[in-house]
Enzyme design. Structure first.
Site, mmCIF file in Angstrom:
data_model
loop_
_atom_site.group_PDB
_atom_site.id
_atom_site.type_symbol
_atom_site.label_atom_id
_atom_site.label_comp_id
_atom_site.label_asym_id
_atom_site.label_seq_id
_atom_site.Cartn_x
_atom_site.Cartn_y
_atom_site.Cartn_z
ATOM 1 N N HIS A 167 -1.267 1.492 -4.375
ATOM 2 C CA HIS A 167 -1.634 2.918 -4.305
ATOM 3 C C HIS A 167 -0.717 3.814 -5.127
ATOM 4 O O HIS A 167 -0.736 5.032 -4.956
ATOM 5 C CB HIS A 167 -1.639 3.376 -2.840
ATOM 6 N N GLN A 188 0.854 -1.201 0.000
ATOM 7 C CA GLN A 188 0.000 0.000 0.000
ATOM 8 C C GLN A 188 0.882 1.240 0.000
ATOM 9 O O GLN A 188 0.393 2.348 -0.127
ATOM 10 C CB GLN A 188 -0.848 0.030 1.272
ATOM 11 N N CYS A 224 1.242 13.980 -15.820
ATOM 12 C CA CYS A 224 0.384 15.068 -16.289
ATOM 13 C C CYS A 224 -1.042 14.526 -16.425
ATOM 14 O O CYS A 224 -1.275 13.563 -17.166
ATOM 15 C CB CYS A 224 0.866 15.591 -17.640
ATOM 16 N N ASP A 283 6.279 4.765 -1.218
ATOM 17 C CA ASP A 283 7.604 5.343 -0.964
ATOM 18 C C ASP A 283 8.727 4.726 -1.785
ATOM 19 O O ASP A 283 9.881 5.128 -1.645
ATOM 20 C CB ASP A 283 7.923 5.258 0.537
ATOM 21 N N ALA A 308 8.721 -4.754 12.387
ATOM 22 C CA ALA A 308 9.085 -5.479 11.171
ATOM 23 C C ALA A 308 10.601 -5.644 11.039
ATOM 24 O O ALA A 308 11.087 -6.713 10.664
ATOM 25 C CB ALA A 308 8.530 -4.737 9.952
ATOM 26 N N GLY A 319 2.747 -4.582 9.031
ATOM 27 C CA GLY A 319 2.575 -3.155 9.306
ATOM 28 C C GLY A 319 1.376 -2.510 8.659
ATOM 29 O O GLY A 319 1.477 -1.413 8.123
ATOM 30 N N ASN A 368 3.357 -7.181 13.405
ATOM 31 C CA ASN A 368 2.894 -5.852 13.811
ATOM 32 C C ASN A 368 3.044 -5.769 15.336
ATOM 33 O O ASN A 368 2.670 -6.715 16.029
ATOM 34 C CB ASN A 368 1.413 -5.671 13.409
ATOM 35 N N CYS A 374 -2.084 14.876 -20.462
ATOM 36 C CA CYS A 374 -1.494 14.105 -21.563
ATOM 37 C C CYS A 374 -0.817 12.815 -21.096
ATOM 38 O O CYS A 374 -0.245 12.082 -21.906
ATOM 39 C CB CYS A 374 -0.492 14.953 -22.342
HETATM 40 P P1 NAD Z 1 -1.632 1.448 7.958
HETATM 41 O O1 NAD Z 1 -3.102 1.311 7.938
HETATM 42 O O2 NAD Z 1 -0.880 0.784 6.891
HETATM 43 O O3 NAD Z 1 -1.122 1.063 9.492
HETATM 44 C C1 NAD Z 1 0.152 1.184 10.042
HETATM 45 C C2 NAD Z 1 0.373 -0.054 10.914
HETATM 46 O O4 NAD Z 1 1.768 -0.240 11.124
HETATM 47 C C3 NAD Z 1 -0.260 -0.006 12.317
HETATM 48 O O5 NAD Z 1 -1.030 -1.172 12.530
HETATM 49 C C4 NAD Z 1 0.943 -0.003 13.264
HETATM 50 O O6 NAD Z 1 0.704 -0.722 14.463
HETATM 51 C C5 NAD Z 1 1.979 -0.712 12.420
HETATM 52 N N1 NAD Z 1 3.366 -0.422 12.757
HETATM 53 C C6 NAD Z 1 3.901 0.700 13.267
HETATM 54 N N2 NAD Z 1 5.243 0.571 13.388
HETATM 55 C C7 NAD Z 1 5.556 -0.659 12.924
HETATM 56 C C8 NAD Z 1 6.764 -1.366 12.776
HETATM 57 N N3 NAD Z 1 7.933 -0.840 13.122
HETATM 58 N N4 NAD Z 1 6.730 -2.613 12.256
HETATM 59 C C9 NAD Z 1 5.543 -3.175 11.885
HETATM 60 N N5 NAD Z 1 4.375 -2.538 12.009
HETATM 61 C C10 NAD Z 1 4.371 -1.294 12.529
HETATM 62 O O7 NAD Z 1 -1.124 2.864 7.922
HETATM 63 P P2 NAD Z 1 -1.839 4.219 7.754
HETATM 64 O O8 NAD Z 1 -0.822 5.135 8.214
HETATM 65 O O9 NAD Z 1 -3.179 4.184 8.349
HETATM 66 O O10 NAD Z 1 -1.911 4.267 6.148
HETATM 67 C C11 NAD Z 1 -3.028 4.460 5.381
HETATM 68 C C12 NAD Z 1 -2.631 4.333 3.917
HETATM 69 O O11 NAD Z 1 -1.625 5.279 3.529
HETATM 70 C C13 NAD Z 1 -2.053 2.983 3.594
HETATM 71 O O12 NAD Z 1 -2.357 2.704 2.289
HETATM 72 C C14 NAD Z 1 -0.592 3.238 3.779
HETATM 73 O O13 NAD Z 1 0.197 2.249 3.231
HETATM 74 C C15 NAD Z 1 -0.445 4.613 3.136
HETATM 75 N N6 NAD Z 1 0.778 5.254 3.669
HETATM 76 C C16 NAD Z 1 1.941 4.969 3.047
HETATM 77 C C17 NAD Z 1 3.117 5.449 3.547
HETATM 78 C C18 NAD Z 1 4.376 5.070 2.855
HETATM 79 O O14 NAD Z 1 4.412 5.060 1.626
HETATM 80 N N7 NAD Z 1 5.408 4.698 3.608
HETATM 81 C C19 NAD Z 1 3.135 6.259 4.704
HETATM 82 C C20 NAD Z 1 1.891 6.580 5.301
HETATM 83 C C21 NAD Z 1 0.718 6.044 4.771
#
Ligand code: NAD
Length: 245
Positions: free
Chosen positions: A119, A101, A127, A104, A233, A188, A214, A130
């Site tokens: 995502h 999801q 753009c 990054d 993780a 995570g 998690n 285009c």
């Molecule tokens: P999420 O719903 O993916 O939840 C984050 C989870 O990570 C929580 O359950 C938390 O307990 C767990 N967590 C925290 N630290 C951890 C670790 N060190 N190891 C393992 N697990 C850990 O996250 P969200 O913030 O609610 O995201 C919503 C959406 O936005 C998702 O699609 C997410 O992937 C995206 N998002 C992406 C990024 C990125 O690209 N890195 C950052 C923020 C949000």
């Protein structure tokens, strides 16, 4: 925990098709905060700046925040041990796909090759008029909003905004992988974001064993998880890697 790690290693070695479904948590130790929760980004920023309709009407304003979040704040993030272990597992034939999801790019930077980005990816910009795609590295973010060289349109980061559909290929490939999975790692993710959270659920329905990594319990934990490895993780995955030798 040690026994559960051993059991997980055994299941992964026996599995002919293993997938990893990753969320914001896997990147927390790379310095990318999650959106939700106590230290989440939405405590600081208004999610409206990532709403598709709002962006189309207020692109210049949105870009002030988009630059700060995704191209300044996240710019120095590097893969951590967890991303690296998944890449190694793929190279050793023990992991067939990552479904993420995250936007990054850290799975690719760690060396994973089969990554379905549910995502999209913030390292590309597109753009809306285009479809010209730009690498973030070629954009001068000192001048915002960034504009398309072909038609002057305001560029949009190539990850999905609120109100936008899932990229078709990523969607199809993710569910195809889920259907084949014998083991599915969930790493995570709170499971609160749909339709992404349907991917591990589809794997479970087809008989996959679900191993969740998690530090917290999530929606998945009591509904579909078979083994919950309660920890970060970047600490748990290296232990799994040892159990795979
Ligand atoms: P999420 O719903 O993916 O939840 C984050 C989870 O990570 C929580 O359950 C938390 O307990 C767990 N967590 C925290 N630290 C951890 C670790 N060190 N190891 C393992 N697990 C850990 O996250 P969200 O913030 O609610 O995201 C919503 C959406 O936005 C998702 O699609 C997410 O992937 C995206 N998002 C992406 C990024 C990125 O690209 N890195 C950052 C923020 C949000």
């Amino acid at each position: 925990m040690e026994l559960l790690i051993k059991e997980s290693g055994k299941l992964i070695k026996q599995s002919k098709f293993t997938i990893a479904f990753t969320g914001a948590g896997i990147s927390v130790e790379s310095g990318v905060p999650p959106f939700r929760g106590a230290h989440g980004l939405w405590n600081k920023y208004d999610p409206q700046v990532l709403d598709l309709r709002y962006f189309y009407n207020n692109g210049a304003e949105c870009w002030k925040y988009i630059r700060e979040i995704f191209y300044e704040f996240f710019a120095d993030a590097r893969p951590n041990k967890a991303h690296e272990v998944l890449a190694e597992m793929e190279q050793n034939g023990l992991l067939q796909a990552v479904i993420t999801q995250n936007i990054d790019n850290l799975h690719f930077e760690a060396g994973s090759r089969v990554v379905h980005e549910f995502h999209g990816n913030s390292k590309k910009l597109k753009c809306p008029k285009c479809d010209h795609v730009y690498e973030a590295a070629e954009i001068n973010f000192e001048v915002i909003p960034p504009l398309c060289v072909d038609d002057g349109e305001i560029l949009k980061p190539d990850f999905i905004f609120f109100g936008e559909g899932i990229p078709q290929d990523a969607y199809a490939n993710s569910f195809e992988a889920a259907e084949k999975a014998e083991v599915c790692l969930i790493i995570g993710s709170t499971g609160e974001v749909t339709p992404a959270s349907f991917v591990p659920r589809a794997a479970k329905q087809r008989g996959a064993t679900i191993i969740e990594i998690n530090p917290e319990e999530t929606i998945f934990t009591h509904q579909i998880t078979d083994i919950h490895l309660k920890g970060k993780a970047s600490e748990v995955l290296p232990k799994i890697s040892e159990a795979l030798i």
